[in-house]
Design an enzyme around this catalytic site. Structure first.
Site, short mmCIF file in Angstrom:
data_model
loop_
_atom_site.label_atom_id
_atom_site.label_comp_id
_atom_site.label_asym_id
_atom_site.label_seq_id
_atom_site.Cartn_x
_atom_site.Cartn_y
_atom_site.Cartn_z
N ASP A 1 1.03 -1.26 0.21
CA ASP A 1 0.04 0.40 0.35
C ASP A 1 0.51 1.62 -0.36
O ASP A 1 1.59 1.32 0.78
CB ASP A 1 -0.64 -0.46 1.43
CG ASP A 1 -2.01 1.42 0.91
OD1 ASP A 1 -1.57 1.90 0.65
OD2 ASP A 1 -3.29 0.90 1.94
N ASN B 1 1.58 6.15 -10.47
CA ASN B 1 0.63 6.26 -10.98
C ASN B 1 -1.12 5.96 -10.32
O ASN B 1 -2.04 6.59 -10.63
CB ASN B 1 0.51 4.72 -11.23
CG ASN B 1 -1.45 4.12 -12.51
OD1 ASN B 1 -1.62 5.03 -13.52
ND2 ASN B 1 -2.13 3.51 -11.88
N TYR C 1 -9.34 17.30 -4.18
CA TYR C 1 -8.31 16.43 -5.58
C TYR C 1 -7.52 16.85 -6.12
O TYR C 1 -6.60 16.51 -6.69
CB TYR C 1 -9.49 15.24 -5.90
CG TYR C 1 -9.13 14.76 -7.34
CD1 TYR C 1 -8.10 13.60 -6.97
CD2 TYR C 1 -9.08 14.87 -8.42
CE1 TYR C 1 -7.92 12.65 -8.18
CE2 TYR C 1 -9.38 14.64 -9.37
CZ TYR C 1 -8.11 13.45 -9.24
OH TYR C 1 -7.51 12.45 -10.65
N1 NAD Z 1 -9.13 7.65 -15.71
C1 NAD Z 1 -9.26 8.16 -16.10
O1 NAD Z 1 -9.14 8.87 -17.05
C2 NAD Z 1 -7.73 9.39 -15.02
C3 NAD Z 1 -8.24 10.90 -15.64
C4 NAD Z 1 -7.59 11.55 -14.53
C5 NAD Z 1 -6.23 11.31 -14.08
N2 NAD Z 1 -5.99 10.41 -13.88
C6 NAD Z 1 -5.22 9.11 -13.04
O2 NAD Z 1 -4.28 8.35 -13.27
C7 NAD Z 1 -3.86 7.67 -12.54
C8 NAD Z 1 -4.90 5.89 -12.85
O3 NAD Z 1 -6.29 5.87 -12.62
P1 NAD Z 1 -7.02 4.67 -13.27
O4 NAD Z 1 -7.69 5.26 -13.88
O5 NAD Z 1 -6.47 3.86 -13.61
O6 NAD Z 1 -6.97 3.99 -11.39
P2 NAD Z 1 -7.73 3.04 -10.95
O7 NAD Z 1 -8.33 2.86 -10.22
O8 NAD Z 1 -8.80 2.24 -12.24
O9 NAD Z 1 -6.56 1.95 -11.03
C9 NAD Z 1 -5.38 2.45 -9.94
C10 NAD Z 1 -4.42 1.32 -9.40
O10 NAD Z 1 -3.96 1.71 -8.74
C11 NAD Z 1 -4.05 0.54 -7.22
N3 NAD Z 1 -3.98 1.41 -5.98
C12 NAD Z 1 -4.86 1.58 -5.12
N4 NAD Z 1 -4.68 2.71 -4.49
C13 NAD Z 1 -3.75 1.78 -3.96
C14 NAD Z 1 -2.53 2.22 -2.93
N5 NAD Z 1 -2.99 2.89 -1.81
N6 NAD Z 1 -1.28 1.67 -2.96
C15 NAD Z 1 -0.91 0.53 -3.83
N7 NAD Z 1 -2.16 0.32 -4.84
C16 NAD Z 1 -3.44 0.96 -5.59
C17 NAD Z 1 -5.50 -0.30 -8.06
O11 NAD Z 1 -6.17 -1.71 -6.95
C18 NAD Z 1 -5.50 -0.07 -9.64
O12 NAD Z 1 -4.77 -1.06 -9.28
C19 NAD Z 1 -4.12 8.08 -11.30
O13 NAD Z 1 -3.52 8.88 -10.68
C20 NAD Z 1 -5.67 8.90 -11.69
O14 NAD Z 1 -6.25 9.88 -10.76
C21 NAD Z 1 -6.90 9.00 -14.97
#
Ligand code: NAD
Length: 273
Positions: free
Chosen positions: A71, A92, A159
């Site tokens: 984590d 990420n 956020y």
């Molecule tokens: N999807 C989008 O359109 C979007 C838009 C803006 C920003 N983002 C950013 O891109 C990044 C990835 O987004 P996503 O949509 O793939 O997210 P997601 O939530 O689908 O995947 C996140 C991953 O991180 C892991 N995770 C969560 N909390 C954790 C922790 N405390 N320790 C270790 N691992 C942890 C989860 O298990 C998962 O595998 C994030 O930083 C998000 O803010 C995404």
């Protein structure tokens, strides 16, 4: 998905095999699902050894991809990560809290949670991993921010503030470590289909045709689209690029508030479909 994003061109560069990251070792925090998983797969396809760190097991383990359960909010970086000696690190993990709440009504106890998951951990991981990169005179750090580091998101004010902090951290630390051959850049996604933002569930079928109007490139984008930018920023393709942000959001950042009308023109005052 719009026709332009589903053009049948045989996959994006991030889905093809190559050797752009041969001999490199990449740690991806949050590599089990969504964008992180696509980055893990793309790095491995380009020849990197990858350590996927997540609170859940990362699928598809192989001699090239190892999974570590951790984590990122825990203060001590596990020895396995330092022993892996990565020269690429991807911060990420990031989340917002649902439902959206206006700042005046927000519970202050949530601010620390938002800080830790969007900003605080990335300071710790980067601080722990930079010294070895500096000694090796080679390294690439990639921080996943958001279009909302650059644009407002009402209801998710804190956020967006921490995402903006991560963007500004990216810029300043990049300036500090550039002359050691270490580069630090950001990717700002928007509209990417992932478990966190499952557009397939969020957008009813009768509204799918509206994607053409919601971003200049339509949508939704896929995790592999972000992985392409990550391969660029991790590899020597970007060897003269640091401290900057690659936007992977179909153009929402530049269109900022402008939407395509049904007749092909533009409006900043969209009516209901
Ligand atoms: N999807 C989008 O359109 C979007 C838009 C803006 C920003 N983002 C950013 O891109 C990044 C990835 O987004 P996503 O949509 O793939 O997210 P997601 O939530 O689908 O995947 C996140 C991953 O991180 C892991 N995770 C969560 N909390 C954790 C922790 N405390 N320790 C270790 N691992 C942890 C989860 O298990 C998962 O595998 C994030 O930083 C998000 O803010 C995404």
């Amino acid at each position: 998905m719009s026709d332009r994003l589903d053009g049948g061109h045989g996959g994006t560069v991030a889905e093809q095999s190559g050797s752009m990251l041969a001999g490199r070792r990449a740690v991806v925090f949050g590599g089990a699902e969504g964008i992180g998983r696509a980055i893990v797969e793309a790095f491995a396809a380009q020849g990197a050894s990858v350590l996927s760190v997540d609170v859940q097991e990362s699928p598809g383990g192989s001699s090239q991809v190892r999974s570590l359960i951790w984590d990122v909010r825990d203060e001590r970086l596990p020895a396995e990560i330092l022993d892996f000696d990565p020269d690429i690190a991807v911060n990420n993990v990031g989340h917002f809290i649902r439902p959206p709440t206006s700042f005046v009504d927000a519970d202050p106890s949530e601010w620390a949670r938002l800080h830790d998951i969007n900003f605080g951990y990335a300071l710790r991981t980067t601080h722990a991993l930079l010294p070895a990169m500096i000694r090796a005179r080679r390294g690439a750090v990639i921080n996943l921010t958001s279009v909302e580091a650059h644009r407002a998101i009402p209801g998710h004010t804190v956020y967006s503030a921490y995402k903006a902090a991560l963007m500004q951290f990216t810029r300043s630390v990049a300036a500090e470590v550039g002359h050691y051959g270490v580069r630090v850049n950001a990717i700002a996604p928007d509209l990417i289909e992932t478990p966190q933002v499952p557009y397939a569930d969020l957008v009813p079928r009768e509204h799918e045709h509206m994607w053409e109007r919601w971003s200049p490139l339509g949508g939704p984008g896929q995790p592999v689209d972000v992985a392409g930018a990550a391969v660029f920023l991790a590899s020597d393709l970007s060897r003269f690029t640091t401290g900057t942000t690659v936007h992977v959001g179909g153009g929402t950042e530049v269109a900022g508030g402008w939407f395509r009308r049904g007749d092909g023109g533009w409006t900043n005052r969209p009516l209901n479909p």
